[in-house]
Design a protein around this motif. Structure first.
Motif: not given
Lengths: 139, 139, 139
Positions: A60, B12, B41-43, B102, B138, C15, C17-18, C20-21, C58
């Motif tokens: 990052k 993920f 899930t997700f991407w 979801m 994960f 991030d 999205d991660k 959220y997971a 994101l």
């Protein structure tokens, strides 16, 4: 019959920050007398290349290398060991290091390109360790 | 009462390299007679879209698509199966594939958009598998 | 002697999205009466900063912030809670939240910068939870 708790880490990423997380977890677990196996695959193999730990990029905020320099400076200020020192530490504590033979083929990496490891193995060998372990991480 | 060892993988990421890692681990574990459940899930759901395996991007060094082409060429040279072949292989070996209902809602993906899977479920269903498994990753 | 199943999550990524997971898995597991411990380290610490959940980027398709706005809109349309609501939910369900003291030092983050957590600890404390847990994820 061993009663030791076991951990495996798949080191998929070759990024410096994730490598720090992986080596700190591995060394800490070994210092707690756990059996630890690291399985280096895909970009993670770059960390095992001779000189590879110095070249690891930051995942990052790596604009112009500034993020990496700042991270290393902060690591020193906080008395965190360098990746090279963490790697040696993990070795001395008995962390087992395995290189993924399939991705060595795919990425054109030979045994001579890598530092000394404990084996060149496939997914089956990794899984045979992981299914007997309490902690299994993919980093 | 089953004595089989179990593995779950949360997929993920939708990146090609991580998809390779996920499918190779899943197929290898199934070939070792483990129960394997993949939760997309997700991407990762993009991989289950019809034609989605061909479109998966490479997470690193993907400049102008060159990295991906080179990776695929090297995969072929090293006799590694394509993602499509790995996917079929995993299916035939009995790997269970679950789509996250979801994130299907969130990303506007319908059942018709996806290849055939074993269920459209939520986090609770994933967790009910994972808490009985020896390996949970994960990716 | 507790018979509860246990889960740990290393939240390495900052991030959206991660995150959220991670929070959805943590809250769902706690609602299933599991003991859940989240260990926030590296970029994941940013999520614990006061106001940090609103600022989480994101990981993919974040061009000009558009991806993030669309994701949030879709989340609302699908009746998925905001990260802030998910965080409060996890807290109320008893999810234990630990901040990595080493990376706080490295990243120059003080206790005052963070929302209230259950402890400021190192890798050894995380590992002592993980080796007794059925599910351990690195996100």
């Amino acid at each position: 019959m061993s009663e030791k708790k076991k951990m495996t880490i798949i080191v998929f990423s070759g990024d410096m920050d994730k490598a720090y997380a992986a080596f700190i977890l591995a060394s800490s677990a070994a210092a707690m007398d756990m059996d630890v196996t690291m399985f280096f695959t895909f970009w993670g193999l770059n960390l095992l290349k001779k000189g590879g730990l110095q070249k690891a990029p930051l995942s990052k905020m790596n604009m112009f290398g500034l993020g990496k320099m700042m991270m290393q400076k902060n690591m020193e200020d906080a008395n965190v060991m360098s990746l090279e020192a963490l790697f040696r530490d993990a070795r001395e504590l008995g962390v087992k290091m395995l290189a993924c033979s399939m991705t060595m083929d795919v990425m054109g990496i030979s045994k001579e390109d890598l530092v000394e490891v404990d084996g060149y193995v496939g997914a089956v060998e990794y899984l045979s360790h992981a299914k007997e372990s309490q902690i299994n991480l993919f980093i």
